[in-house]
Motif scaffolding. Structure first.
Motif, PDB file in Angstrom:
ATOM      1  N   PRO A   1      22.056   5.173  42.017  1.00 42.78           N
ATOM      2  CA  PRO A   1      22.039   6.031  43.217  1.00 42.78           C
ATOM      3  C   PRO A   1      22.761   5.381  44.401  1.00 42.78           C
ATOM      4  N   SER A   2      22.607   4.055  44.545  1.00 43.70           N
ATOM      5  CA  SER A   2      23.251   3.373  45.664  1.00 43.70           C
ATOM      6  C   SER A   2      24.772   3.348  45.488  1.00 43.70           C
ATOM      7  N   LEU A   3      25.222   3.025  44.273  1.00 45.54           N
ATOM      8  CA  LEU A   3      26.663   2.904  44.026  1.00 45.54           C
ATOM      9  C   LEU A   3      27.382   4.244  44.097  1.00 45.54           C
ATOM     10  N   THR A   4      26.663   5.324  43.796  1.00 47.56           N
ATOM     11  CA  THR A   4      27.314   6.643  43.773  1.00 47.56           C
ATOM     12  C   THR A   4      27.013   7.460  45.022  1.00 47.56           C
ATOM     13  N   GLN A   5      26.325   6.872  46.012  1.00 46.21           N
ATOM     14  CA  GLN A   5      25.885   7.675  47.168  1.00 46.21           C
ATOM     15  C   GLN A   5      27.041   8.269  47.967  1.00 46.21           C
ATOM     16  N   SER A   6      28.172   7.544  48.063  1.00 44.15           N
ATOM     17  CA  SER A   6      29.265   8.060  48.893  1.00 44.15           C
ATOM     18  C   SER A   6      29.807   9.366  48.303  1.00 44.15           C
TER      19      SER A   6
ATOM     20  N   ALA B   1      22.105  -3.510  55.351  1.00 48.05           N
ATOM     21  CA  ALA B   1      22.801  -3.006  54.163  1.00 48.05           C
ATOM     22  C   ALA B   1      21.789  -2.639  53.078  1.00 48.05           C
ATOM     23  N   LEU B   2      20.778  -3.464  52.917  1.00 48.93           N
ATOM     24  CA  LEU B   2      19.772  -3.212  51.883  1.00 48.93           C
ATOM     25  C   LEU B   2      19.016  -1.911  52.161  1.00 48.93           C
ATOM     26  N   VAL B   3      18.644  -1.701  53.422  1.00 47.86           N
ATOM     27  CA  VAL B   3      17.895  -0.496  53.780  1.00 47.86           C
ATOM     28  C   VAL B   3      18.791   0.743  53.707  1.00 47.86           C
ATOM     29  N   ASP B   4      19.993   0.657  54.325  1.00 49.26           N
ATOM     30  CA  ASP B   4      20.826   1.858  54.447  1.00 49.26           C
ATOM     31  C   ASP B   4      21.593   2.205  53.164  1.00 49.26           C
ATOM     32  N   ASP B   5      22.056   1.195  52.451  1.00 42.49           N
ATOM     33  CA  ASP B   5      22.918   1.467  51.299  1.00 42.49           C
ATOM     34  C   ASP B   5      22.172   1.436  49.968  1.00 42.49           C
ATOM     35  N   VAL B   6      20.966   0.864  49.965  1.00 46.05           N
ATOM     36  CA  VAL B   6      20.244   0.744  48.697  1.00 46.05           C
ATOM     37  C   VAL B   6      18.887   1.442  48.745  1.00 46.05           C
ATOM     38  N   LEU B   7      18.000   1.013  49.651  1.00 44.15           N
ATOM     39  CA  LEU B   7      16.634   1.527  49.622  1.00 44.15           C
ATOM     40  C   LEU B   7      16.556   3.010  49.990  1.00 44.15           C
TER      41      LEU B   7
ATOM     42  N   PRO C   1      18.932   5.449  49.981  1.00 45.68           N
ATOM     43  CA  PRO C   1      19.481   6.330  48.935  1.00 45.68           C
ATOM     44  C   PRO C   1      18.588   6.388  47.706  1.00 45.68           C
ATOM     45  N   SER C   2      17.982   5.241  47.352  1.00 46.19           N
ATOM     46  CA  SER C   2      17.129   5.216  46.178  1.00 46.19           C
ATOM     47  C   SER C   2      15.848   6.025  46.403  1.00 46.19           C
TER      48      SER C   2
ATOM     49  N   ARG D   1      18.583  15.363  43.893  1.00 45.10           N
ATOM     50  CA  ARG D   1      18.602  15.989  42.572  1.00 45.10           C
ATOM     51  C   ARG D   1      17.784  17.263  42.581  1.00 45.10           C
ATOM     52  N   GLY D   2      17.027  17.459  43.670  1.00 50.92           N
ATOM     53  CA  GLY D   2      16.240  18.674  43.795  1.00 50.92           C
ATOM     54  C   GLY D   2      15.040  18.721  42.882  1.00 50.92           C
TER      55      GLY D   2
END
Lengths: 178, 178
Positions: free
Chosen positions: A168-173, B160-166, B168-169, B176-177
């Protein structure tokens, strides 16, 4: 063998004499190959931990990350006590840290970058998804779980990390359309 | 003070006598409060590391995670060598690991769950986003970065961990709905 001595005695109390004696080699022989104790220990660690050196290439980023994760998970569980000992020694002997950096961390970084780069080439992720800040999220989290007692990482850990966090992180953009 | 002695001597070579002498207390006094060396060390570690005990409550999940992350980052950088020493000792003395688990890991887990639960209540994430497998991703990654030399974690790492990883995860099920 050096690894076992290291775990038993710690770096400070480890002697090249002891290593030579256990290996039934002369101290001169040992010193010829490894000029310093730091190099000897590092050779033992990098050799003992036997890093995955070839990037998986299954044709799918998710599958490559899973394979890499499973391999790291196995290594981490097997060598947790050695890694803890090495980390403690690094705090006292920065030379080990520098050598470990070159022999281990840089190699792992190259491996992960290769896997991600292939994902970019296949169009699975954007080039910007490759982060210099967090490239080590997969190996570090798995290794940390092995180091902290009580909850050793399993294949299920790797799968959750890949499917629920990394992908999910890698494909978020792509989702944001940027 | 016990922490400093622990860093200098390691757990095995740390004596209650030395702790009492440094504290100018009697050995009996020290033993009365901490019946075992493991408990003494653990009290010093948990006290010294001074965990963030109150969950941030800013009204935004992202902001709460950032605050938690910044606090953990500061702690981790300050106490990296102590944590490395404790991890090494745990490998040799499982009793410390058990005590650490109760005093430290369980408390941190409750804290993170509270932050995520508030996110669920505000409708920012689904209840299913709270993962029992990976709840410790934020603290573990940050602590691991502090333990491994060369790249200590910074506020940029946390962001970066919060915005780009956590984030989105945690919010992926919405995309995905499901």
């Amino acid at each position: 063998m050096t690894l076992r001595l290291l775990q038993e005695h710690g770096y400070d109390r480890l002697t090249v004499d002891a290593v030579a004696a256990t290996a039934r080699a002369s101290k001169a022989t040992v010193y010829r190959r490894w000029p310093s104790k730091a190099e000897l220990v590092l050779a033992a660690v990098t050799d003992g931990i036997r890093q995955v050196a070839i990037a998986p290439d299954t044709g799918s980023l998710r599958e490559d990350l899973l394979r890499l994760g499973f391999a790291i998970c196995q290594q981490a569980r097997r060598h947790a006590s050695t890694m803890a000992a090495v980390l403690t020694e690094i705090a006292r002997n920065p030379a080990i840290g520098d050598a470990l950096q070159q022999a281990f961390v840089d190699q792992r970084k190259a491996l992960i970058h290769r896997v991600l780069q292939k994902g970019v080439e296949r169009g699975e992720i954007e080039a910007e998804a490759i982060s210099d800040e967090l490239w080590d999220l997969l190996p570090n989290y798995i290794v940390c779980r092995a180091l902290i007692p009580g909850r050793p990482p399993t294949d299920a850990t790797v799968q959750a990390l890949v499917d629920d966090v990394l992908m999910p992180s890698l494909t978020q953009s792509r989702h944001r359309g940027s």
